[in-house]
Design an enzyme around this catalytic site. Structure first.
Site, PDB file in Angstrom:
ATOM      1  N   LYS A   2       0.968  -1.160   0.012  1.00 24.75           N
ATOM      2  CA  LYS A   2      -0.059  -0.016  -0.180  1.00 24.75           C
ATOM      3  C   LYS A   2       0.720   1.774  -0.131  1.00 24.75           C
ATOM      4  O   LYS A   2       1.673   1.241   0.641  1.00 24.75           O
ATOM      5  CB  LYS A   2      -0.639   0.382   1.452  1.00 24.75           C
ATOM      6  CG  LYS A   2      -1.616   0.823   0.833  1.00 24.75           C
ATOM      7  CD  LYS A   2      -3.154   0.724   2.358  1.00 24.75           C
ATOM      8  CE  LYS A   2      -3.849   2.107   3.135  1.00 24.75           C
ATOM      9  NZ  LYS A   2      -5.016   2.153   3.559  1.00 24.75           N
ATOM     10  N   SER A   8      -9.673   1.898   2.653  1.00 26.89           N
ATOM     11  CA  SER A   8      -8.580   2.624   2.013  1.00 26.89           C
ATOM     12  C   SER A   8      -7.843   1.694   1.112  1.00 26.89           C
ATOM     13  O   SER A   8      -7.012   2.438   0.614  1.00 26.89           O
ATOM     14  CB  SER A   8      -8.200   4.005   3.365  1.00 26.89           C
ATOM     15  OG  SER A   8      -7.368   2.974   3.921  1.00 26.89           O
ATOM     16  N   SER A  37     -10.205  -1.173   7.341  1.00 29.01           N
ATOM     17  CA  SER A  37      -9.458  -0.157   5.669  1.00 29.01           C
ATOM     18  C   SER A  37      -9.133  -2.143   4.863  1.00 29.01           C
ATOM     19  O   SER A  37      -8.041  -1.319   3.717  1.00 29.01           O
ATOM     20  CB  SER A  37      -7.941   0.399   5.933  1.00 29.01           C
ATOM     21  OG  SER A  37      -8.850   2.103   6.249  1.00 29.01           O
TER      22      SER A  37
END
Length: 464
Positions: free
Chosen positions: A80, A154, A178
């Site tokens: 990420k 996210s 997330s």
């Protein structure tokens, strides 16, 4: 051979590598081929590290030939884009924030030490402050099952990178759901460890006291192998035998599982139907299933929201003052709301959070784990996530995951079927704080008896 390799799970890929049925270079080529096929549609990546991946694959070939592979030798992992990888820019999903990382985040360093190969930086909701991955200022990651729909956030790019076969696993972060939200919406497995178990060093923060580094893979077994490397740096591989991880359960028999009543009751009719069918299968596998109520859940979400909002606003205080127009409307609104939380309210919220977390954990004391839908709806349409509806969509997506960030418990979302429209549904399971291995073993036992995790998204044309 490289095209079909991208359809394998992490553990299947490891077995093929260590039996010499496939080479690391072939596996890496399979990852890159998947990216070439899917990336125009999904927008899963901020950067793709093709040269780094192929160079690492050549080194892994030598290690395997010498008989000294690491636990994750030649397994591609996406990271990420709020987690630092040395030499690469970290944007945290922003259109203007760029920092070239001087060193690896500790979580990625441990995986690289175990032989994992970096595939690329995965796209994310702007500054990790949203649950859709709709990013009007940079790039939106869409759902490979239906590009009209959100991937969830996210950590949406991380989930999608696993779903499309671009890597064997991915590192994400989870502050309110997330990891589990995008895992549920895209049909992969997403694991949030106990709070504090995995270091967050050199991870761009959303809320430093609540942020957790989590793992995506197609299976719970894949997540377990990555977690082993996160916790046991440099541990050797299993010799290519494909043997069970030592903490694997053989079945769900005699487990006591509590269905979170409020989570199932709030599910949409199609999600309710899919989860209800899954619960019947779980009972048929020998688990004792009963209802559980998590008292003070809404209050706990509210006080934790105050903690997250205050800490996020402190991280962004200067930028929010100097360049408010650089943020998407939804993220700016959340940061402004956090700026309105006073220091005294923040301190009180942290104390209240500890009390409520203890009470919520106590509610679960009769069960080995509690379960329910990870997300009460299937993936919303991107077009439905504009500024006027962003708060509503955010609240729905976070409804069932946030409570386990309050308590710091390990929690996992595993695929449990698809709804009538073909979109995936995730089953969330959570165990007591520190019982990460027990939880993964339960999820592995469930997946050993079912095939929901084997389903793959169809390749569709990019949305114009």
């Amino acid at each position: 051979m490289s095209a079909s390799l991208s359809d394998l799970t992490l553990e299947e890929t490891q077995a093929a590598l260590l039996r010499r049925d496939a080479s690391p270079t072939e596996v890496a080529a399979g990852y890159l081929a998947a990216i070439e096929r899917w990336e125009p549609t999904t927008g899963a990546f901020v950067t793709v590290s093709a040269e780094r991946l192929l160079a690492g694959a050549k080194r892994a070939e030598d290690e395997i030939m010498r008989g000294s592979p690491g636990r994750l030798a030649a397994i591609g992992v996406s990271v990420k884009d709020n987690i630092d990888v040395a030499g690469l820019p970290t944007t945290a999903g922003s259109s203007w924030f760029v920092e070239r990382a001087a060193a690896d985040a500790e979580s990625w360093r441990r995986l690289a030490s175990a032989g994992a190969l970096h595939v690329g930086k995965a796209n994310m909701h702007e500054f990790a402050y949203g649950a859709t991955n709709v990013n009007p200022k940079a790039r939106t990651t869409v759902n490979p099952w239906d590009p009209r729909c959100v991937s969830g956030g996210s950590s949406g790019g991380s989930a999608v990178s696993v779903a499309i076969g671009a890597c064997g696993a991915s590192l994400g972060t989870d502050t309110g759901g997330s990891v589990r939200i995008p895992a549920a919406l895209t049909g992969v497995t997403g694991f949030k460890p106990s709070l504090g178990l995995v270091p967050t060093t050199k991870v761009f923060p959303l809320s430093p006291s609540c942020d957790t580094v989590g793992v995506f893979s197609r299976t719970a077994a894949g997540c377990a192998r990555v977690l082993q490397s996160l916790l046991a740096e440099g541990a050797p591989a299993d010799g290519g035998t494909g043997q069970r991880d030592p903490h694997r359960r053989r079945s769900l028999r005699e487990l006591r599982l509590g269905v979170v009543r409020s989570h199932l009751a709030a599910a949409s009719p199609e999600v309710y139907e899919v989860v209800h069918r899954a619960l019947k299968i779980i009972e048929g596998l020998g688990a004792a299933v009963d209802w559980v109520d998590l008292h003070h859940e809404e209050e706990a979400r509210a006080v934790t929201g105050a903690v997250v909002g205050f800490e996020a606003a402190q991280v962004h205080r200067r930028w929010l003052r100097d360049r408010p127009g650089g943020y998407g409307d939804d993220v700016r609104a959340r940061l402004e709301a956090g700026s309105a939380v006073s220091a005294s309210r923040y301190r009180a919220a942290k104390q209240e959070r500890r009390r409520l977390a203890a009470e919520m954990v106590a509610d679960q004391c009769l069960f080995d784990a509690v379960i329910g839908p990870a997300v009460p709806v299937t993936a919303p349409k991107v077009a439905e996530c504009g500024p006027e509806r962003a708060p509503e969509v955010q609240a729905v997506l976070l409804a069932n995951t946030y409570c386990f960030n309050v308590t710091g418990q390990p929690a996992i979302s595993v695929p449990c079927g698809t709804a009538s429209g073909g979109l995936p549904v995730g089953l969330q399971m959570a165990a007591g704080p520190g019982k990460d291995r027990d939880l993964l073993a339960m999820a592995m036992a469930l997946q050993a008896a079912t095939d929901w995790h084997e389903r793959r998204p169809p390749l569709r044309e990019p949305v114009a």
